[in-house]
Scaffold this active site. Structure first.
Site, PDB file in Angstrom:
ATOM      1  N   GLU A   1     -10.099   0.246  -1.834  1.00  0.00           N
ATOM      2  CA  GLU A   1      -9.834   0.641  -3.359  1.00  0.00           C
ATOM      3  C   GLU A   1     -11.241   0.405  -3.952  1.00  0.00           C
ATOM      4  O   GLU A   1     -11.221   0.203  -5.347  1.00  0.00           O
ATOM      5  CB  GLU A   1      -8.549  -0.463  -3.687  1.00  0.00           C
TER       6      GLU A   1
ATOM      7  N   HIS B   1      -2.152 -10.482  -7.233  1.00  0.00           N
ATOM      8  CA  HIS B   1      -1.737 -10.184  -8.906  1.00  0.00           C
ATOM      9  C   HIS B   1      -0.364 -10.650  -9.090  1.00  0.00           C
ATOM     10  O   HIS B   1       0.111 -10.773 -10.236  1.00  0.00           O
ATOM     11  CB  HIS B   1      -1.726  -8.670  -9.112  1.00  0.00           C
TER      12      HIS B   1
ATOM     13  N   ASP C   1      -6.929   0.583  -8.517  1.00  0.00           N
ATOM     14  CA  ASP C   1      -8.121   0.259  -8.552  1.00  0.00           C
ATOM     15  C   ASP C   1      -9.070   1.659  -8.391  1.00  0.00           C
ATOM     16  O   ASP C   1     -10.174   1.596  -8.805  1.00  0.00           O
ATOM     17  CB  ASP C   1      -8.629  -0.810  -7.632  1.00  0.00           C
TER      18      ASP C   1
ATOM     19  N   ARG D   1       0.017 -10.079   0.743  1.00  0.00           N
ATOM     20  CA  ARG D   1      -1.330  -9.440   0.197  1.00  0.00           C
ATOM     21  C   ARG D   1      -2.203 -10.947  -0.345  1.00  0.00           C
ATOM     22  O   ARG D   1      -1.524 -11.401  -1.220  1.00  0.00           O
ATOM     23  CB  ARG D   1      -1.186  -8.773  -0.827  1.00  0.00           C
TER      24      ARG D   1
HETATM   25  C1  3PY Z   1      -3.983  -0.935  -6.609  1.00  0.00           C
HETATM   26  O1  3PY Z   1      -3.200   0.065  -7.020  1.00  0.00           O
HETATM   27  O2  3PY Z   1      -5.310  -0.974  -7.016  1.00  0.00           O
HETATM   28  C2  3PY Z   1      -3.334  -2.164  -6.025  1.00  0.00           C
HETATM   29  O3  3PY Z   1      -3.921  -3.120  -5.843  1.00  0.00           O
HETATM   30  C3  3PY Z   1      -1.822  -2.153  -6.084  1.00  0.00           C
HETATM   31  O4  3PY Z   1      -1.288  -3.156  -5.914  1.00  0.00           O
HETATM   32 MG    MG Z   2      -5.859  -3.160  -6.286  1.00  0.00          MG
END
Ligand code: 3PY
Ligand code: MG
Length: 268
Positions: free
Chosen positions: A153, A52, A179, A77
């Protein structure tokens, strides 16, 4: 004869083994200057966010070079479970890979294989900058230093958690609370009751499996709460949010007003 490996050690492994908190900077600004400053800010790790963050692969190389000039361990990441891309960031000198949206044990095993040289994995030879950062015996010992970190996530990841935690080679997990809020609470607003229960459950399971857990946090106050909750690694917000919040506060102080933060302008 000295058989000790000369590769640069990854101090995060030691901190994890000793139960010491790891504070991790999260970099979304495509700047080696900014990355270098964050690496000198007292953090133990700095993650270049290629999912992101507004960052391309060449920016990432320059940022990893800048982080190398600081005490922080360079992590990345990646945007997705793409072994070829992961090998490139490892060849650029990353000492750990955080992979988003991992949902099954099979995906986790693929992630581990991409980050490990044969015979353990399928990482292709071409260490490039890994050699400059890690040292002459980087290839022989990289597998022992580089951290493999799947993100938890998704709903499927929570369902398959036991199997994911059991995959050989997982060094830690990293929770994406936003997420998880999307899928368990239906939005990323302040009411996160269901995803908070899920986060506590994931943390408990990871602890029982002997796998340390990290988590993204909105800011330092949340990071302190997550440390108290039992997280081994915390990310107290991202660079853009920290920068713009600081400026907003400075403007408010200048004008004698109260700083108002719009989520659209404060990073995430
Ligand atoms: C999330 O909170 O989903 C993330 O990937 C944080 O960067
Ligand atoms: Mg995320």
């Amino acid at each position: 004869m000295n058989d000790q490996p000369n590769i640069r050690r990854n101090p995060l492994r030691e901190r994890l083994a000793e139960g010491q908190t790891i504070v991790n900077a999260w970099l979304s600004i495509p700047s080696s200057y900014s990355a270098e400053g964050m690496g000198h800010a007292g953090v133990h790790a700095a993650t270049v966010d290629l999912q992101h963050g507004m960052i391309g692969p060449t920016d990432a190389l320059h940022m990893l070079q800048a982080i190398s000039a600081t005490p922080a361990v360079p992590l990345v990441r990646v945007p997705s479970l793409d072994p070829a891309f992961m090998m490139r960031v490892l060849d650029s000198g990353a000492y750990g890979v955080i992979c988003p949206m991992i949902s099954t044990a099979e995906e986790t095993a693929e992630l581990v294989r991409a980050c490990r040289y044969p015979p353990t994995g399928i990482r292709s030879f071409g260490p490039a900058r890994g050699l400059l950062y890690g040292g002459a015996d980087y290839v022989a010992h990289a597998d022992s230093e580089i951290l493999v970190i799947p993100m938890i996530e998704t709903v499927a990841a929570v369902e398959n958690l036991d199997a994911i935690l059991a995959v050989e080679g997982v060094d830690m997990i990293y929770i994406g609370p936003n997420d998880l809020a999307f899928v368990f609470d239906g939005c990323v607003g302040p009411d996160r009751r269901k995803s908070e229960e899920v986060i506590a459950h994931v943390l408990e399971k990871a602890k029982a499996a002997g796998i340390p857990a990290g988590i993204f946090c909105a800011d330092g106050a949340e990071a302190a709460r997550r440390v108290a909750q039992g997280f081994a690694l915390v990310t107290p917000g991202n660079d853009f949010g920290i920068l713009t919040r600081g400026m907003r506060a400075a403007v408010a102080e200048t004008l004698g007003a109260t700083a108002a933060c719009s989520p659209a302008q404060g990073g995430y």
